[in-house]
Design a protein around this motif. Structure first.
Motif, mmCIF file in Angstrom:
data_model
loop_
_atom_site.group_PDB
_atom_site.id
_atom_site.type_symbol
_atom_site.label_atom_id
_atom_site.label_comp_id
_atom_site.label_asym_id
_atom_site.label_seq_id
_atom_site.Cartn_x
_atom_site.Cartn_y
_atom_site.Cartn_z
ATOM 1 N N TYR A 132 18.079 12.062 28.910
ATOM 2 C CA TYR A 132 17.704 13.155 28.008
ATOM 3 C C TYR A 132 16.753 14.100 28.732
ATOM 4 N N ILE A 133 16.989 15.403 28.579
ATOM 5 C CA ILE A 133 16.103 16.422 29.138
ATOM 6 C C ILE A 133 15.814 17.449 28.050
ATOM 7 N N GLY A 134 14.534 17.733 27.831
ATOM 8 C CA GLY A 134 14.150 18.717 26.828
ATOM 9 C C GLY A 134 13.150 19.716 27.376
ATOM 10 N N ASN A 135 13.395 20.986 27.142
ATOM 11 C CA ASN A 135 12.471 22.056 27.534
ATOM 12 C C ASN A 135 12.092 22.833 26.274
ATOM 13 N N THR A 155 8.518 19.590 30.891
ATOM 14 C CA THR A 155 9.872 19.078 30.666
ATOM 15 C C THR A 155 9.853 17.602 30.267
ATOM 16 N N ILE A 156 10.552 17.308 29.190
ATOM 17 C CA ILE A 156 10.649 15.926 28.701
ATOM 18 C C ILE A 156 11.861 15.272 29.356
ATOM 19 N N LYS A 157 11.625 14.190 30.068
ATOM 20 C CA LYS A 157 12.713 13.431 30.677
ATOM 21 C C LYS A 157 12.565 11.975 30.259
ATOM 22 N N LYS A 181 16.051 12.597 16.669
ATOM 23 C CA LYS A 181 15.432 11.933 17.819
ATOM 24 C C LYS A 181 14.781 12.959 18.741
ATOM 25 N N CYS A 182 15.457 14.081 18.904
ATOM 26 C CA CYS A 182 14.946 15.159 19.744
ATOM 27 C C CYS A 182 13.650 15.722 19.154
ATOM 28 N N SER A 183 13.616 15.882 17.838
ATOM 29 C CA SER A 183 12.440 16.411 17.150
ATOM 30 C C SER A 183 11.231 15.496 17.327
ATOM 31 N N LYS A 184 11.458 14.188 17.268
ATOM 32 C CA LYS A 184 10.366 13.231 17.444
ATOM 33 C C LYS A 184 9.795 13.313 18.859
ATOM 34 N N LEU A 185 10.678 13.457 19.843
ATOM 35 C CA LEU A 185 10.223 13.588 21.227
ATOM 36 C C LEU A 185 9.426 14.879 21.405
ATOM 37 N N TYR A 186 9.875 15.933 20.736
ATOM 38 C CA TYR A 186 9.170 17.216 20.795
ATOM 39 C C TYR A 186 7.762 17.092 20.220
ATOM 40 N N GLU A 187 7.642 16.469 19.055
ATOM 41 C CA GLU A 187 6.336 16.333 18.405
ATOM 42 C C GLU A 187 5.389 15.484 19.256
ATOM 43 N N GLN A 188 5.912 14.432 19.869
ATOM 44 C CA GLN A 188 5.084 13.586 20.736
ATOM 45 C C GLN A 188 4.591 14.365 21.953
ATOM 46 N N ALA A 189 5.504 15.118 22.571
ATOM 47 C CA ALA A 189 5.148 15.897 23.757
ATOM 48 C C ALA A 189 4.199 17.039 23.399
ATOM 49 N N LYS A 190 4.403 17.624 22.233
ATOM 50 C CA LYS A 190 3.534 18.709 21.767
ATOM 51 C C LYS A 190 2.110 18.198 21.567
ATOM 52 N N ALA A 191 1.977 17.036 20.913
ATOM 53 C CA ALA A 191 0.656 16.452 20.670
ATOM 54 C C ALA A 191 -0.042 16.125 21.992
ATOM 55 N N LEU A 196 -4.146 17.563 26.185
ATOM 56 C CA LEU A 196 -4.468 17.892 27.575
ATOM 57 C C LEU A 196 -5.111 19.268 27.676
ATOM 58 N N ARG A 197 -4.603 20.221 26.910
ATOM 59 C CA ARG A 197 -5.162 21.575 26.933
ATOM 60 C C ARG A 197 -6.570 21.585 26.342
#
Length: 202
Positions: A132-135, A155-157, A181-191, A196-197
């Motif tokens: 899976y790859i998400g940008n 990038t989510i890999k 499933k994609c949405s959950k990965l997005y929310e995790q990566a967003k958080a 980090l920011r």
């Protein structure tokens, strides 16, 4: 970032220009043209392969509108895609010679998000490898002295494993499961990106 979104728009326009309501192509590689189309009454994807005496192979019906859906030939099979106003998805199918069935081998989706492009981006999953790859991006309202800024999420890999999915198994639920499933990965990566920011601020 605007350049990135423009590229997505151009890609979608290209897809629309070359998509077809009915695809005629040799899908089972026997030298004879096969046919793929959507049944207007049942909204099922129907394949008629010469190697199987043109017997109907069909997906489950769809409750979503098929007005903006179409087919596009790929190197080893075909793609079925549906594009809405600010989002869309594609599904890649290939003939499995061993099983003599049409197999779903990949899915992808994109979103433009809201007016500020919050939640915009794209993703894909290779169902044969599980890669899976998400940008994706999100809009930070507090950034840039509270003027706001579109933030690129790294990038989510990761792995996204599915059991084998064939044409007769395919339905709206297939895509919605992938989108969830994609949405959950997005929310995790967003958080994670937000944290980090925040930690990087002086």
């Amino acid at each position: 970032m605007k350049k990135y979104l423009v590229i997505i728009i151009i890609f979608i326009s290209y897809n629309a220009a070359f998509s077809q309501d009915k695809l005629i192509k040799d899908i089972d590689f026997d030298g004879v043209k096969d046919t793929v189309y959507v049944d207007a009454k049942t909204a099922e994807i129907v394949c008629r392969l010469s190697g199987l005496n043109f017997k109907k192979m069909k997906s489950k019906g769809s409750e979503s509108s098929t007005e903006n859906a179409g087919f596009k030939p790929t190197k080893n099979g075909f793609e079925y895609h549906s594009d809405w106003m600010r989002a869309g998805y594609s599904n890649q199918f290939r003939y499995n010679k061993t099983l003599k069935r049409i197999q779903l081998i990949g899915m992808s989706r994109y979103e433009f998000g809201n007016a500020a492009n919050d939640g915009s981006g794209e993703s894909s999953v290779n169902l044969l490898t599980g890669d899976y790859i998400g940008n994706w991006n999100y809009f930070d309202h507090l950034a840039n002295n509270e003027k706001g800024k579109l933030v690129i999420i790294p990038t989510i890999k990761t792995k996204m494993i599915y059991k084998s999915i064939f044409l007769e198994d395919f339905s709206d639920a297939t895509y919605y499961d992938y989108a969830d499933k994609c949405s959950k990965l997005y929310e995790q990566a967003k958080a994670k990106t937000k944290k980090l920011r925040s930690n990087a601020k002086p």
